[in-house]
Design a protein around this motif. Structure first.
Motif, short mmCIF file in Angstrom:
data_model
loop_
_atom_site.label_atom_id
_atom_site.label_comp_id
_atom_site.label_asym_id
_atom_site.label_seq_id
_atom_site.Cartn_x
_atom_site.Cartn_y
_atom_site.Cartn_z
N UNK A 42 120.87 57.22 104.42
CA UNK A 42 122.18 57.91 105.14
C UNK A 42 123.46 57.41 104.26
N UNK A 43 123.69 58.23 103.07
CA UNK A 43 124.82 57.60 101.95
C UNK A 43 126.18 57.98 102.76
N UNK A 44 126.24 58.56 103.61
CA UNK A 44 127.69 58.94 104.28
C UNK A 44 127.87 57.68 105.13
N UNK A 45 127.01 57.00 105.48
CA UNK A 45 127.52 55.59 106.33
C UNK A 45 127.97 54.48 105.54
N UNK A 46 128.83 53.70 106.09
CA UNK A 46 129.31 52.63 105.28
C UNK A 46 128.47 51.34 105.77
N UNK A 47 128.46 50.44 105.26
CA UNK A 47 127.74 49.11 105.65
C UNK A 47 128.02 48.70 107.06
N UNK A 48 129.27 48.69 107.61
CA UNK A 48 129.73 48.51 108.98
C UNK A 48 128.94 49.52 110.02
N UNK A 53 125.05 50.67 113.97
CA UNK A 53 123.95 51.46 114.57
C UNK A 53 122.76 50.76 114.91
N UNK A 54 122.48 49.71 113.87
CA UNK A 54 121.40 48.72 114.12
C UNK A 54 121.49 48.16 115.42
N UNK A 55 122.71 47.46 115.43
CA UNK A 55 122.99 46.69 116.64
C UNK A 55 122.88 47.64 118.05
N UNK A 56 123.22 48.71 117.86
CA UNK A 56 123.50 49.49 119.07
C UNK A 56 121.91 50.14 119.30
N UNK A 57 121.10 50.03 118.43
CA UNK A 57 119.68 50.41 118.60
C UNK A 57 118.81 49.43 119.21
N UNK A 58 119.31 48.03 119.31
CA UNK A 58 118.56 47.00 119.82
C UNK A 58 118.68 46.99 121.28
#
Length: 69
Positions: A42-48, A53-58
């Motif tokens: 996902x090269x368009x996404x920043x680290x943040x 997104x990972x937190x939202x998927x939990x």
């Protein structure tokens, strides 16, 4: 599970970061690998963005999770 050979200097960076982030060396290396893999995919996404997104998927925590901790 397997063994990954890394450069001594990179291992030192992982060790230092793991201390600051209160993670084991293996957990820190796994975190960096996961974030790096997601960044490449996902090269368009920043680290943040990736972390958000990972937190939202939990799944949302439940009261039972607080008792188990």
């Amino acid at each position: 599970m397997g063994i990954v050979k890394i450069d001594d200097m990179l291992h030192e960076h992982v060790r230092r970061a793991s201390t600051v982030m209160c993670r084991s060396i293996n957990a820190q290396a796994e975190f960096w690998m996961k974030i790096g893999m997601l960044a490449e995919a996902n090269p368009a996404l920043s680290f943040t963005d990736i972390v958000r997104d990972q937190l939202a998927a939990m799944p949302a925590p439940t009261p039972a999770d607080a008792v188990a901790a």
